[in-house]
Design an enzyme around this catalytic site. Structure first.
Site, short mmCIF file in Angstrom:
data_model
loop_
_atom_site.label_atom_id
_atom_site.label_comp_id
_atom_site.label_asym_id
_atom_site.label_seq_id
_atom_site.Cartn_x
_atom_site.Cartn_y
_atom_site.Cartn_z
N GLY A 46 -5.64 30.49 19.84
CA GLY A 46 -6.57 30.20 18.76
C GLY A 46 -5.96 29.55 17.54
N HIS A 47 -4.64 29.45 17.48
CA HIS A 47 -3.97 28.87 16.30
C HIS A 47 -3.03 27.78 16.77
CE1 HIS A 47 -1.29 28.48 12.81
NE2 HIS A 47 -2.21 29.08 12.10
N PHE A 48 -3.46 26.52 16.85
CA PHE A 48 -4.84 26.10 16.60
C PHE A 48 -5.49 25.75 17.94
CE2 PHE A 48 -2.26 24.94 12.87
CZ PHE A 48 -2.96 25.57 11.86
N VAL A 53 0.58 26.41 17.31
CA VAL A 53 1.63 26.48 16.29
C VAL A 53 1.72 27.95 15.84
CG1 VAL A 53 2.42 25.66 14.03
CG2 VAL A 53 0.96 24.19 15.43
#
Lengths: 151, 82
Positions: A46-48, A53
């Site tokens: 989810g990141h990103f 990252v």
């Protein structure tokens, strides 16, 4: 090294929120350790979106686990019996500056230097490096350490 | 340094650690650092370290434990300054 294994065993974290692989040095004045951010870590999803990252809060957590908590457990263990079950830790403040991104499967190294450890408060200067020895982030982290008696 | 001067200096030391909603005028000798001034235990340690530097004294763990109010702090400072 006996000291180091002992500290790692007493860390109150587990997968997927353990961000310490090994310590290479620990003394009254500071600690050095490392961690590999495996691509399987859940937050990368989810990141990103489609662009993994390592989040800054996770880099900060890694700095805190190696630089503050490992050092705190070592310092407390000098004159008290410290077990995972009787140690209370709370991060009380931090100030960080970020210079480089950390991508999945990168190995980082954290060096922490004790500013002071008094009245249960440990304050450290921490710096995280990537495998090219570039500074990823640096700052100061403080936390309160209490050992519950007769736990 | 008189008692009054020590009190003024102590208030100046405490002031930067006060949360935004607590003003320096709120401080009285009876103020409890944690309950009345809303200072957390981590910042209380920093106040003690600043007090040590300002008055050139050293506080022990027992002093820290007994330092609940501004008055307690003044009493400890007075007992330690030469």
């Amino acid at each position: 090294m006996k000291n180091i294994d002992d500290i790692l065993k007493k860390l109150p974290y587990s997968d997927p929120f353990l961000f310490v692989d090994t310590l290479t040095n620990v003394s009254d004045e500071g600690v050095e350790g490392s961690f590999v951010f495996k691509e399987s870590l859940p937050f990368y999803k989810g990141h990103f979106k489609e662009h993994p990252v390592t989040p800054g809060v996770i880099l900060t957590e890694c700095c805190a686990q190696i630089g503050l908590v490992c050092l705190g457990i070592y310092l407390l263990g000098r004159d008290k019996i410290v077990e995972t079950s009787n140690i209370q830790i709370a991060m009380s403040s931090m100030q960080m500056e970020f210079r480089k991104a950390v991508y999945p499967n990168e190995k980082v190294r954290v060096i922490s230097e004790k500013s002071y450890f008094r009245f249960s408060k440990l304050k450290c200067k921490v710096t995280m490096y990537n495998s090219q020895n570039e500074v990823v982030c640096k700052g100061t982290i403080s936390g309160m350490f209490n050992v519950k008696e007769n736990a | 340094m008189t008692k009054e001067e020590r009190y003024t200096q102590l208030k100046a030391i405490i002031s930067p650690y006060l949360p935004e909603d607590v003003t320096v005028d709120t401080i009285t000798p009876e103020s409890n650092f944690i309950k009345d001034l809303n200072i957390n235990s981590a910042n209380l340690v920093d106040i003690v370290l600043d007090v040590e530097d300002a008055f050139d004294i050293t506080l022990e763990n027992e002093d820290m434990d007994s330092m609940q109010t501004v008055q307690d702090a003044l009493r400890i400072i007075e007992s330690k300054v030469a």
